[in-house]
Structures are given as structure tokens and as C-alpha cells.
Design a protein around this motif. Structure first.
Motif, PDB file in Angstrom:
ATOM      1  N   ASP A  41       0.834  -1.200   0.000  1.00 44.74           N
ATOM      2  CA  ASP A  41       0.000   0.000   0.000  1.00 44.74           C
ATOM      3  C   ASP A  41       0.873   1.256   0.000  1.00 44.74           C
ATOM      4  O   ASP A  41       0.429   2.340   0.381  1.00 44.74           O
ATOM      5  CB  ASP A  41      -0.966   0.009   1.190  1.00 44.74           C
ATOM      6  N   ASP A  67       1.789   4.623  -5.586  1.00 50.91           N
ATOM      7  CA  ASP A  67       1.832   3.976  -6.895  1.00 50.91           C
ATOM      8  C   ASP A  67       3.258   3.941  -7.434  1.00 50.91           C
ATOM      9  O   ASP A  67       3.996   4.918  -7.339  1.00 50.91           O
ATOM     10  CB  ASP A  67       0.935   4.728  -7.892  1.00 50.91           C
ATOM     11  N   GLY A  68       3.629   2.812  -7.992  1.00 46.59           N
ATOM     12  CA  GLY A  68       4.959   2.657  -8.549  1.00 46.59           C
ATOM     13  C   GLY A  68       5.830   1.722  -7.732  1.00 46.59           C
ATOM     14  O   GLY A  68       6.901   1.316  -8.190  1.00 46.59           O
TER      15      GLY A  68
END
Length: 223
Positions: free
Chosen positions: A139, A142-143
């Protein structure tokens, strides 16, 4: 000599012979057992061989010490060997495999993140292991998924209090860093609770040390 006295003397003699015979048999049995039993060094070597791992490994879970109470945890279940040098003829392919997980939360547990993934390289030397793996679940921003991260663990060979951990993002960002296989930072984080175990086994080596390949570093020493 009265008959009763002769009989008593005879019985005593028979009893004495029986005792002597038993002692002789016992001594013979003990000597035979001693002759067949391995000497201490041989016994220790045999026990070590039975317990000796066949490949390197990094296992265990621990919570890092943070004076402000931050909750930082690492878990590993990594096994196998790193690939041999690419320029060696007939170099064996790596067998590294396993999983990792790490998390970092505030002291109250309300903020933070976790990541977990698959191990793609494990390299050990004595009580130290360096491993890398690719994040498969997280979590983090992003990436993060699909990025390779690295870990270095020092096993203090006790109850875990002397163990240490380092990681590739100590001076950078997981998202932006490109980490090669089996590369990480020095193990500077100290363990508060938990325990890591590093098993170091010499990998197969086509360059001349194959007679020692697959043996733990301290095989045969009883340590």
C-alpha cells in the motif's frame, strides 16, 4: 568334612564363579560396545553432517528498535544460492527463492505502509546475508509494485538481540531507485524483539572448489 559343610562350600564356590562369569561377560560387552562406538570427534562430525543445511537461507521476523516507538518490522523466508559469476564457464543458475515482508508505522499504528514480495537473489557469507526481491503487494504510493528492493541482515547467533538489518532505500526512494540483484546497505538497524537466522553454505563452484560446495562454512567443527 561334614556333608553340610562341604555342600555349603560348594554352593559358595558356584556363586563366586557365577559372579566372576557375569563380570567377565559384562566387561566383554562393554569392550565390544566401546570398540563399535565412534570416537568423540567422529560422533560430532556425524551429528554435524546430519544437521548440516544443503543451501543458504535467511529466515525469521523481528521488530526494529526505535526510541520514539515507531513500528518497523521485517520478515524473511529466503533460501538457495545466488547465480554464479556470469563469466565463469558452465556457471550454475541461481536457485534463490522465497518471500519477504516489511512494514513501517507510527507508534500509534495509524500511519504507515507495508510491502511484500518474492526473493530473487540471496547471497550469504558467515553470519551475514544480502537478499533482494521484487515487491508484489503493497500500500505504498503507486509505482512500488514491481520494484526491486534489497536487504542485508547480520545474525548475532543468539536470541536476536545482536541482530541487525539494513535496506537499499536507506538513502533513497523505493520508487525511484534501480536496485541490482543482491545489493543493499550496511545492517545498521538494531533488533528490539524477534530473531533472524542466517545459514551460510558454500554454493556450487565450477572453478575448482567443487569439493567444498554444498557444505556449511563450519562443517565438521562441531560449532
Amino acid at each position: 568334612m561334614p556333608r553340610s559343610t562341604a555342600l555349603r562350600t560348594s554352593l559358595v564356590g558356584i556363586a563366586a564363579l557365577a559372579v566372576i562369569g557375569g563380570l567377565t561377560a559384562s566387561a566383554s560387552a562393554s569392550a565390544s560396545a566401546s570398540a563399535s562406538a565412534p570416537v568423540p570427534d567422529e560422533a560430532r562430525t556425524a551429528r554435524t553432517a546430519q544437521k548440516a543445511p544443503k543451501e543458504s537461507s535467511l529466515t525469521g521476523s523481528a521488530k526494529m528498535f526505535r526510541a520514539d516507538g515507531q513500528q518497523v518490522r521485517f520478515s524473511f523466508d529466503a533460501h538457495g544460492f545466488a547465480p554464479a559469476e556470469p563469466d565463469e564457464p558452465d556457471a550454475p543458475a541461481g536457485t534463490s527463492r522465497g518471500t519477504f515482508r516489511f512494514s513501517h508505522y507510527t507508534a500509534d499504528g495509524k500511519q504507515g505502509a507495508y510491502a511484500e514480495g518474492r526473493i530473487d537473489c540471496l547471497l550469504t557469507g558467515g553470519p551475514v546475508a544480502t537478499a533482494t526481491g521484487v515487491i508484489t503487494r503493497s500500500d505504498l504510493p503507486d509505482g512500488a509494485i514491481g520494484k526491486r528492493v534489497g536487504f542485508t541482515v547480520y545474525d548475532g547467533k543468539g536470541d536476536g538481540k545482536k541482530d541487525r538489518v539494513g535496506y537499499s532505500w536507506a538513502m533513497g526512494s523505493i520508487i525511484t531507485m534501480e536496485v541490482p540483484k543482491c545489493l543493499s546497505a550496511a545492517p545498521y538497524e538494531t533488533v528490539e524483539s524477534g530473531d533472524f537466522k542466517v545459514e551460510h553454505v558454500l554454493p556450487p563452484n565450477p572453478s575448482g572448489n567443487s569439493d567444498k560446495a554444498g557444505k556449511p562454512e563450519n562443517a565438521g567443527t562441531g560449532e
